[in-house]
Design a protein around this motif. Structure first.
Motif, PDB file in Angstrom:
ATOM      1  N   THR A   1      -4.917   6.166  -1.232  1.00 41.08           N
ATOM      2  CA  THR A   1      -3.951   4.882  -1.057  1.00 41.08           C
ATOM      3  C   THR A   1      -4.505   4.348  -1.853  1.00 41.08           C
ATOM      4  O   THR A   1      -5.473   4.053  -2.696  1.00 41.08           O
ATOM      5  CB  THR A   1      -4.482   4.317   0.300  1.00 41.08           C
ATOM      6  OG1 THR A   1      -4.165   5.619   1.280  1.00 41.08           O
ATOM      7  CG2 THR A   1      -3.598   2.915   0.787  1.00 41.08           C
TER       8      THR A   1
ATOM      9  N   ILE B   1       2.806   3.014   2.501  1.00 43.32           N
ATOM     10  CA  ILE B   1       2.767   2.219   4.120  1.00 43.32           C
ATOM     11  C   ILE B   1       2.649   1.444   4.894  1.00 43.32           C
ATOM     12  O   ILE B   1       3.366   1.346   6.070  1.00 43.32           O
ATOM     13  CB  ILE B   1       1.258   2.435   3.495  1.00 43.32           C
ATOM     14  CG1 ILE B   1       1.136   4.000   3.262  1.00 43.32           C
ATOM     15  CG2 ILE B   1       0.190   2.313   4.469  1.00 43.32           C
ATOM     16  CD1 ILE B   1      -0.276   4.133   2.811  1.00 43.32           C
TER      17      ILE B   1
ATOM     18  N   CYS C   1      -7.536  -3.068  -1.679  1.00 41.22           N
ATOM     19  CA  CYS C   1      -7.613  -2.123  -2.499  1.00 41.22           C
ATOM     20  C   CYS C   1      -9.405  -1.572  -3.834  1.00 41.22           C
ATOM     21  O   CYS C   1      -9.237  -3.379  -4.256  1.00 41.22           O
ATOM     22  CB  CYS C   1      -6.805  -1.012  -2.824  1.00 41.22           C
ATOM     23  SG  CYS C   1      -5.255  -0.263  -1.804  1.00 41.22           S
TER      24      CYS C   1
ATOM     25  N   GLN D   1       0.433   5.835  -0.415  1.00 42.75           N
ATOM     26  CA  GLN D   1      -0.210   7.100  -0.664  1.00 42.75           C
ATOM     27  C   GLN D   1       0.601   7.607  -1.284  1.00 42.75           C
ATOM     28  O   GLN D   1       1.828   8.041  -1.404  1.00 42.75           O
ATOM     29  CB  GLN D   1      -0.173   7.510   0.600  1.00 42.75           C
ATOM     30  CG  GLN D   1      -1.297   8.595   0.982  1.00 42.75           C
ATOM     31  CD  GLN D   1      -0.450   9.714   1.638  1.00 42.75           C
ATOM     32  OE1 GLN D   1      -0.119   9.528   2.660  1.00 42.75           O
ATOM     33  NE2 GLN D   1      -2.388  10.734   2.215  1.00 42.75           N
TER      34      GLN D   1
ATOM     35  N   GLU E   1       0.848  -1.332   0.035  1.00 42.12           N
ATOM     36  CA  GLU E   1      -0.127  -0.304   0.070  1.00 42.12           C
ATOM     37  C   GLU E   1       0.936   1.112  -0.248  1.00 42.12           C
ATOM     38  O   GLU E   1       2.066   0.567  -0.028  1.00 42.12           O
ATOM     39  CB  GLU E   1      -1.171  -0.012   1.315  1.00 42.12           C
ATOM     40  CG  GLU E   1      -2.308  -1.357   0.827  1.00 42.12           C
ATOM     41  CD  GLU E   1      -2.973  -0.944   2.378  1.00 42.12           C
ATOM     42  OE1 GLU E   1      -2.493  -0.061   3.643  1.00 42.12           O
ATOM     43  OE2 GLU E   1      -3.983  -1.680   2.292  1.00 42.12           O
TER      44      GLU E   1
END
Length: 189
Positions: free
Chosen positions: A125, A172, A180, A98, A96
């Motif tokens: 994200t 992250i 997601c 950002q 993940e």
């Protein structure tokens, strides 16, 4: 009237330089020059983008030097079908990120294969899956995944199919599976 005749294309060369987004080349040569107004010769050289993640000495490039190359997660479904027959690859993982900065070129893509880029937004994200064959068997990770980066370090990414679509993101966390929504799911190349 005698037209130009050229050879078949050579095999693609290796990347021009390791550890950076660069190009590979293939060439062909003229077998017969055109005469008496014959058709002119076509291009004798083609270039294609490429990235080599290992130096000529066999050591891995530093992650921060190389942008992560990404494409839409939908590409992964076709990739998994092709790889299913083999079955001995290590299972992939997901990272993940950002999104911190995105170039305007992501919004100005008009080809059908680049529509996924319009879903990239600063602050969102995104999940990027690392699966075979992008999953390197020596290092057991995908290049550009940010492993080994410092907390909050800005890392670079670039969209495959549109060199004007690139930006920065912060890692992250790494996960075994992606969670997601599909419009924010991508794939390392």
């Amino acid at each position: 009237v005698i037209p130009c005749v050229v050879s078949q294309w050579s095999v693609w060369s290796g990347c021009a330089e390791p550890c950076k987004t660069t190009y590979r080349v293939r060439r062909r040569h003229i077998i017969q020059e055109p005469r008496n107004g014959g058709e002119a010769c076509p291009a004798l050289e083609e270039r294609a983008g490429c990235v080599e993640y290992w130096t000529q000495q066999g050591t891995e490039c530093k992650q921060s030097l190389i942008p992560a190359l990404i494409t839409t997660g939908g590409f992964g479904k076709a990739r998994k079908k092709r790889a299913a027959a083999d079955g001995n690859e290590r299972a992939g993982y997901c990272v993940e990120f950002q999104l911190m900065a995105i170039t305007p070129g992501c919004l100005h893509s008009h080809h059908s294969y680049t529509h996924w880029m319009q879903y990239l937004r600063e602050g969102h994200t995104v999940c990027v899956e690392c699966q075979h064959p992008a999953l390197d068997s020596r290092s057991l990770h995908c290049s550009g995944d940010g492993s080994g980066s410092k907390k909050n370090q800005l890392l670079h990414w670039q969209a495959v199919g549109n060199p004007q679509c690139k930006g920065t993101w912060k890692r992250i966390r790494q996960l075994d599976t992606c969670s997601c929504p599909s419009v924010h799911s991508f794939l390392f190349i």
